[in-house]
Design a protein around this motif. Structure first.
Motif, PDB file in Angstrom:
ATOM      1  N   SER A  11      50.147   7.503  39.110  1.00 33.11           N
ATOM      2  CA  SER A  11      49.206   8.389  39.782  1.00 33.11           C
ATOM      3  C   SER A  11      47.929   7.629  40.098  1.00 33.11           C
ATOM      4  N   THR A  16      49.137   9.576  34.652  1.00 34.73           N
ATOM      5  CA  THR A  16      50.559   9.882  34.764  1.00 34.73           C
ATOM      6  C   THR A  16      51.366   8.711  35.333  1.00 34.73           C
ATOM      7  N   THR A  17      52.491   8.435  34.663  1.00 34.79           N
ATOM      8  CA  THR A  17      53.443   7.423  35.105  1.00 34.79           C
ATOM      9  C   THR A  17      54.836   8.017  34.989  1.00 34.79           C
ATOM     10  N   VAL A  18      55.665   7.818  36.011  1.00 40.86           N
ATOM     11  CA  VAL A  18      57.041   8.321  35.991  1.00 40.86           C
ATOM     12  C   VAL A  18      58.000   7.216  36.405  1.00 40.86           C
ATOM     13  N   CYS A  32      50.945  13.596  42.373  1.00 41.03           N
ATOM     14  CA  CYS A  32      50.438  13.989  41.065  1.00 41.03           C
ATOM     15  C   CYS A  32      48.976  14.373  41.250  1.00 41.03           C
ATOM     16  N   SER A  59      51.408  17.011  32.933  1.00 43.61           N
ATOM     17  CA  SER A  59      52.782  16.532  32.797  1.00 43.61           C
ATOM     18  C   SER A  59      52.998  16.190  31.330  1.00 43.61           C
ATOM     19  N   TYR A  65      61.461  15.972  35.237  1.00 44.58           N
ATOM     20  CA  TYR A  65      61.085  16.939  36.258  1.00 44.58           C
ATOM     21  C   TYR A  65      62.074  16.775  37.397  1.00 44.58           C
ATOM     22  N   CYS A  76      58.925  11.419  32.965  1.00 47.18           N
ATOM     23  CA  CYS A  76      57.520  11.137  32.685  1.00 47.18           C
ATOM     24  C   CYS A  76      57.427  10.177  31.499  1.00 47.18           C
ATOM     25  N   PRO A  79      51.955  10.756  30.123  1.00 50.97           N
ATOM     26  CA  PRO A  79      51.471  12.046  30.609  1.00 50.97           C
ATOM     27  C   PRO A  79      50.060  11.973  31.177  1.00 50.97           C
ATOM     28  N   LEU A  84      52.967  17.272  38.736  1.00 49.38           N
ATOM     29  CA  LEU A  84      53.913  16.528  39.563  1.00 49.38           C
ATOM     30  C   LEU A  84      54.465  17.467  40.623  1.00 49.38           C
TER      31      LEU A  84
END
Length: 103
Positions: A11, A16-18, A32, A59, A65, A76, A79, A84
């Protein structure tokens, strides 16, 4: 940007990292906090943007998700405060699969 399976996205408005688990052939935008998520090695990474106040649902670490209709799923790994979303629609938490009954 069309993410690929296994790619990490970060993000630009929070922590946030996914990781992309599933992605269709379509070109969809994952966001995000109302801002597009980017490749952590790209030029946009680390930019500090301002989140959309209406997109601050947060998140959760270790949660998936997904949008089953579109075939999108992200995990995720870090967080943050941002929600998201996919093309502006919040991504719901993926429900856990029920375990088989043991008799």
């Amino acid at each position: 940007m069309k993410p690929r399976v296994g790619q990490t996205l970060v993000s630009t408005v929070d922590a946030t990292t996914v990781v992309v688990v599933r992605w269709p052939e379509k070109d969809l935008e994952v966001t995000c906090g109302g801002a597009a998520m980017v490749d952590p090695r790209g030029a946009e990474a680390g930019a500090t943007g301002t989140p959309d106040p209406s997109q601050l649902g947060g998140s959760q670490l270790g949660k998936r998700y997904a949008d089953e209709e579109l075939g999108v799923e992200v995990l995720c790994t870090k967080p943050g405060q941002g929600t998201l979303a996919l093309n502006g629609v919040p991504l719901p938490l993926k429900a856990a699969k029920p375990l088989p009954a043991s008799d």
